[in-house]
Design a protein around this motif. Structure first.
Motif, PDB file in Angstrom:
ATOM      1  N   GLY A 360       0.808  -1.228   0.000  1.00 56.69           N
ATOM      2  CA  GLY A 360       0.000   0.000   0.000  1.00 56.69           C
ATOM      3  C   GLY A 360       0.829   1.261   0.000  1.00 56.69           C
ATOM      4  N   ARG A 361       1.306   1.668   1.167  1.00 55.52           N
ATOM      5  CA  ARG A 361       2.051   2.923   1.269  1.00 55.52           C
ATOM      6  C   ARG A 361       3.554   2.648   1.202  1.00 55.52           C
ATOM      7  NH1 ARG A 361       0.016   6.734   5.977  1.00 55.52           N
ATOM      8  NH2 ARG A 361       0.602   4.966   7.298  1.00 55.52           N
ATOM      9  N   GLY A 362       4.151   3.125   0.122  1.00 57.29           N
ATOM     10  CA  GLY A 362       5.555   2.836  -0.115  1.00 57.29           C
ATOM     11  C   GLY A 362       6.527   3.757   0.566  1.00 57.29           C
ATOM     12  N   PHE A 363       6.035   4.865   1.100  1.00 57.29           N
ATOM     13  CA  PHE A 363       6.907   5.824   1.782  1.00 57.29           C
ATOM     14  C   PHE A 363       6.053   6.711   2.676  1.00 57.29           C
ATOM     15  CE2 PHE A 363       9.059   9.808   2.418  1.00 57.29           C
ATOM     16  CZ  PHE A 363      10.406   9.490   2.515  1.00 57.29           C
ATOM     17  N   THR A 364       6.387   6.734   3.955  1.00 56.30           N
ATOM     18  CA  THR A 364       5.737   7.661   4.880  1.00 56.30           C
ATOM     19  C   THR A 364       6.798   8.193   5.842  1.00 56.30           C
ATOM     20  OG1 THR A 364       5.230   6.140   6.707  1.00 56.30           O
ATOM     21  CG2 THR A 364       3.682   6.167   4.860  1.00 56.30           C
ATOM     22  N   PHE A 365       6.514   9.319   6.473  1.00 56.84           N
ATOM     23  CA  PHE A 365       7.430   9.882   7.457  1.00 56.84           C
ATOM     24  C   PHE A 365       7.093   9.354   8.858  1.00 56.84           C
ATOM     25  CE2 PHE A 365       7.773  13.114   4.080  1.00 56.84           C
ATOM     26  CZ  PHE A 365       9.156  13.125   3.934  1.00 56.84           C
ATOM     27  N   GLU A 366       6.789   8.067   8.928  1.00 59.05           N
ATOM     28  CA  GLU A 366       6.449   7.429  10.197  1.00 59.05           C
ATOM     29  C   GLU A 366       7.480   6.363  10.550  1.00 59.05           C
ATOM     30  OE1 GLU A 366       2.508   5.959   9.714  1.00 59.05           O
ATOM     31  OE2 GLU A 366       1.606   7.948   9.496  1.00 59.05           O
ATOM     32  N   GLY A 367       8.752   6.735  10.372  1.00 64.89           N
ATOM     33  CA  GLY A 367       9.840   5.808  10.649  1.00 64.89           C
ATOM     34  C   GLY A 367      10.112   5.653  12.126  1.00 64.89           C
ATOM     35  N   LEU A 368      11.277   5.112  12.447  1.00 64.08           N
ATOM     36  CA  LEU A 368      11.606   4.792  13.837  1.00 64.08           C
ATOM     37  C   LEU A 368      11.654   6.035  14.721  1.00 64.08           C
ATOM     38  CD1 LEU A 368      12.279   2.328  15.585  1.00 64.08           C
ATOM     39  CD2 LEU A 368      14.693   2.860  15.253  1.00 64.08           C
ATOM     40  N   LEU A 369      12.154   7.136  14.183  1.00 73.16           N
ATOM     41  CA  LEU A 369      12.214   8.371  14.978  1.00 73.16           C
ATOM     42  C   LEU A 369      10.813   8.854  15.339  1.00 73.16           C
ATOM     43  CD1 LEU A 369      15.102  10.366  13.244  1.00 73.16           C
ATOM     44  CD2 LEU A 369      15.164   9.131  15.418  1.00 73.16           C
ATOM     45  N   TYR A 370       9.890   8.761  14.375  1.00 71.98           N
ATOM     46  CA  TYR A 370       8.508   9.161  14.638  1.00 71.98           C
ATOM     47  C   TYR A 370       7.866   8.232  15.668  1.00 71.98           C
ATOM     48  CZ  TYR A 370       3.465   9.581  13.958  1.00 71.98           C
ATOM     49  OH  TYR A 370       2.115   9.723  14.176  1.00 71.98           O
ATOM     50  N   ARG A 371       8.112   6.925  15.510  1.00 75.59           N
ATOM     51  CA  ARG A 371       7.455   5.933  16.362  1.00 75.59           C
ATOM     52  C   ARG A 371       8.002   5.945  17.788  1.00 75.59           C
ATOM     53  NH1 ARG A 371       4.806   2.015  13.360  1.00 75.59           N
ATOM     54  NH2 ARG A 371       5.457   0.262  14.652  1.00 75.59           N
ATOM     55  N   THR A 372       9.245   6.394  17.965  1.00 77.84           N
ATOM     56  CA  THR A 372       9.835   6.399  19.307  1.00 77.84           C
ATOM     57  C   THR A 372       9.817   7.770  19.977  1.00 77.84           C
ATOM     58  OG1 THR A 372      12.047   6.723  18.339  1.00 77.84           O
ATOM     59  CG2 THR A 372      11.354   4.455  18.814  1.00 77.84           C
ATOM     60  N   CYS A 373       9.809   8.829  19.178  1.00 78.74           N
ATOM     61  CA  CYS A 373       9.920  10.183  19.750  1.00 78.74           C
ATOM     62  C   CYS A 373       8.636  10.999  19.652  1.00 78.74           C
ATOM     63  CB  CYS A 373      11.061  10.946  19.062  1.00 78.74           C
ATOM     64  SG  CYS A 373      12.677  10.163  19.248  1.00 78.74           S
ATOM     65  N   ILE A 374       7.938  10.896  18.527  1.00 78.60           N
ATOM     66  CA  ILE A 374       6.777  11.762  18.289  1.00 78.60           C
ATOM     67  C   ILE A 374       5.473  11.079  18.665  1.00 78.60           C
ATOM     68  CG2 ILE A 374       5.499  13.062  16.539  1.00 78.60           C
ATOM     69  CD1 ILE A 374       8.140  13.383  15.030  1.00 78.60           C
ATOM     70  N   ALA A 375       5.269   9.836  18.207  1.00 78.27           N
ATOM     71  CA  ALA A 375       4.017   9.122  18.471  1.00 78.27           C
ATOM     72  C   ALA A 375       3.702   9.006  19.960  1.00 78.27           C
ATOM     73  CB  ALA A 375       4.051   7.741  17.818  1.00 78.27           C
ATOM     74  N   PRO A 376       4.671   8.667  20.828  1.00 81.27           N
ATOM     75  CA  PRO A 376       4.358   8.600  22.270  1.00 81.27           C
ATOM     76  C   PRO A 376       3.919   9.947  22.839  1.00 81.27           C
ATOM     77  CG  PRO A 376       6.389   7.427  21.804  1.00 81.27           C
ATOM     78  CD  PRO A 376       6.033   8.183  20.556  1.00 81.27           C
ATOM     79  N   LEU A 377       4.515  11.045  22.357  1.00 79.18           N
ATOM     80  CA  LEU A 377       4.138  12.379  22.836  1.00 79.18           C
ATOM     81  C   LEU A 377       2.733  12.737  22.366  1.00 79.18           C
ATOM     82  CD1 LEU A 377       7.459  14.370  22.246  1.00 79.18           C
ATOM     83  CD2 LEU A 377       6.523  13.539  24.421  1.00 79.18           C
ATOM     84  N   GLU A 378       2.389  12.344  21.132  1.00 80.52           N
ATOM     85  CA  GLU A 378       1.035  12.587  20.620  1.00 80.52           C
ATOM     86  C   GLU A 378       0.017  11.816  21.451  1.00 80.52           C
ATOM     87  OE1 GLU A 378       1.189  11.524  16.515  1.00 80.52           O
ATOM     88  OE2 GLU A 378       1.909  13.490  15.878  1.00 80.52           O
ATOM     89  N   LEU A 379       0.340  10.569  21.790  1.00 78.85           N
ATOM     90  CA  LEU A 379      -0.540   9.747  22.608  1.00 78.85           C
ATOM     91  C   LEU A 379      -0.702  10.353  23.994  1.00 78.85           C
ATOM     92  CD1 LEU A 379      -2.212   7.176  22.980  1.00 78.85           C
ATOM     93  CD2 LEU A 379      -0.115   5.995  23.636  1.00 78.85           C
ATOM     94  N   LEU A 380       0.402  10.812  24.581  1.00 84.15           N
ATOM     95  CA  LEU A 380       0.362  11.429  25.891  1.00 84.15           C
ATOM     96  C   LEU A 380      -0.466  12.707  25.883  1.00 84.15           C
ATOM     97  CD1 LEU A 380       1.371  11.422  28.823  1.00 84.15           C
ATOM     98  CD2 LEU A 380       3.386  12.723  28.049  1.00 84.15           C
ATOM     99  N   ASN A 381      -0.334  13.462  24.798  1.00 82.62           N
ATOM    100  CA  ASN A 381      -1.099  14.704  24.660  1.00 82.62           C
ATOM    101  C   ASN A 381      -2.603  14.418  24.591  1.00 82.62           C
ATOM    102  OD1 ASN A 381      -1.290  17.654  24.170  1.00 82.62           O
ATOM    103  ND2 ASN A 381      -1.998  17.016  22.137  1.00 82.62           N
ATOM    104  N   LYS A 382      -2.975  13.345  23.900  1.00 81.92           N
ATOM    105  CA  LYS A 382      -4.394  12.968  23.810  1.00 81.92           C
ATOM    106  C   LYS A 382      -4.919  12.525  25.172  1.00 81.92           C
ATOM    107  CE  LYS A 382      -4.319  11.509  18.939  1.00 81.92           C
ATOM    108  NZ  LYS A 382      -4.450  10.360  18.003  1.00 81.92           N
ATOM    109  N   MET A 383      -4.066  11.826  25.924  1.00 79.13           N
ATOM    110  CA  MET A 383      -4.473  11.338  27.248  1.00 79.13           C
ATOM    111  C   MET A 383      -4.683  12.497  28.217  1.00 79.13           C
ATOM    112  SD  MET A 383      -1.941   8.059  27.575  1.00 79.13           S
ATOM    113  CE  MET A 383      -2.387   7.756  29.290  1.00 79.13           C
ATOM    114  N   LEU A 384      -3.858  13.531  28.066  1.00 76.91           N
ATOM    115  CA  LEU A 384      -3.948  14.694  28.959  1.00 76.91           C
ATOM    116  C   LEU A 384      -5.077  15.621  28.534  1.00 76.91           C
ATOM    117  CD1 LEU A 384      -0.152  15.495  29.423  1.00 76.91           C
ATOM    118  CD2 LEU A 384      -1.694  14.350  31.045  1.00 76.91           C
TER     119      LEU A 384
END
Length: 384
Positions: A360-384
């Motif tokens: 399906g998606r051959g290229f996205t900016f959701e690599g390891l840096l996003y998954r370890t640094c940005i995604a957890p902060l987004e999740l935390l922001n939603k929880m707060l």
């Protein structure tokens, strides 16, 4: 020497590789377990394609094998399959570790493992775990180790050919990556041994031809009932697959064309690596040939990211042949701040930024840096 140069000069690529091996192995085993315990229809389901429903078919040997084990032991299929997966996955990481154990690691070689379709690909895309390609990863790692250490006896060669024959009956994808075994032999001997290559070619072509001529459909109508009687219920997955894959690729080509960007990055990465190898011209031709041999996969099936990932794992194993041998298990090339280092560092950063999905998606900016640094902060922001 500046502070940065002192820090970089002390960086040990080998220790980092060991760490990456441990992390990816644990991650793979954990998520394979989760897929199995939830009766995932794609990962677990692929291992349970069987001959009991309709007879001889592609991938069917594995399911019939596990049915036999269940009849003998009375153990649940989910557990039997997982135990086998643990063995195969562990053997791959073991033989890969053995292959590089007494080699001098380089930062450039480490960058291959950090590729978005290398070891990091497992961390980026959980759909890569637990699949049957780990059988050929294990076989190839053991094969390269034996070849590199002059332990590939005639008996072992026939054993590898038999294993490849069986692996093709487990999954026909084995056929499309046989060139890497031949490339390994050529690089070791420096000469074309056509008679020797023929054994490996026949080992995968004979079962492939038999499957093409006599193979039934994966689901001949009774697979789901047979599995239900054996304690496994699927609601989606390979047994429900009824898609014209070529038409699907055509209909979703806007997403699929992004794979060309990912392929371009990987080609540049491998090309930059080859620049520092003595046999780069010959090896470049051989690798292009190996990729072209696999092109039918890209035409017939939608898992373009998966085929890229398999290619990169084979390249990572193959390129270990060119690492210098050492007496130390921690041997690592001293890093120098030069053009080679900065280009390699740029490749690593880019690799950690982007992600290649299996289909399906051959290229996205959701690599390891996003998954370890940005995604957890987004999740935390939603929880707060």
């Amino acid at each position: 020497m500046t502070v940065l140069e002192k820090i970089i000069s002390r960086f040990n690529s080998k220790i980092f590789i060991y760490f990456l091996i441990a992390i990816t192995a644990i991650y793979t085993l954990v998520f394979t377990f989760l897929h199995n315990i939830r009766s995932d229809g794609y990962i677990l389901g692929d291992w349970l394609v069987n001959y009991q429903d309709g007879g001889f078919k592609r991938r069917g040997l594995s399911g019939s094998f596990f049915f036999l084990l269940q009849d003998i032991t009375g153990i649940k299929l989910n557990i039997l399959v997982y135990c086998f997966q643990v063995i195969i996955i562990s053997l791959f990481f073991y033989w890969y570790f053995k292959l590089i154990q007494y080699k001098e690691a380089t930062f450039l070689y480490l960058s291959l493992l950090l590729s978005s379709v290398g070891f990091v690909g497992l961390l980026n895309c959980v759909d890569y775990v637990g699949k049957k390609e780990f059988i050929i990863f294990f076989l190839f790692a053991a094969f390269v180790y034996s070849t590199d250490n002059n332990k590939l006896t005639r008996i072992k060669e026939f054993a590898f050919c038999l294993a490849l024959f069986i692996a093709t009956l487990f999954h026909e994808v084995t056929l499309f990556f046989i060139p890497y075994f031949l490339i390994t032999l050529y690089l070791k001997t420096g000469k074309a041994e056509l008679g020797r290559y023929l054994k490996y070619i026949l080992a995968v072509f004979i079962p492939a031809v038999l499957l093409l001529l006599f193979g039934k459909e994966i689901n001949e109508g009774q697979s789901l009932n047979i599995l239900k009687e054996r304690g496994v219920v699927f609601t989606r997955g390979i047994f429900f697959w009824d898609i014209d894959e070529r038409q699907y690729i055509s209909d979703h080509f806007k997403e699929y064309r992004l794979y060309f960007l990912s392929v371009g990055i990987s080609v540049f990465h491998i090309g930059f690596y080859l620049k520092y190898l003595k046999q780069r011209k010959v090896l470049s031709i051989l690798l292009v040939g190996a990729f072209l041999f696999s092109l039918p996969l890209f035409y017939l099936a939608i898992d373009w990211g998966r085929w890229m990932y398999i290619h990169m794992i084979f390249v990572i194993i193959l390129f270990a042949l060119f690492l210098r041998k050492s007496n130390s298990v921690y041997a690592s090339e001293v890093i120098i701040l030069n053009k080679k280092f900065y280009v390699t560092l740029l490749i690593v950063v880019i690799s950690l930024v982007y992600r290649v999905e299996m289909s399906g998606r051959g290229f996205t900016f959701e690599g390891l840096l996003y998954r370890t640094c940005i995604a957890p902060l987004e999740l935390l922001n939603k929880m707060l």
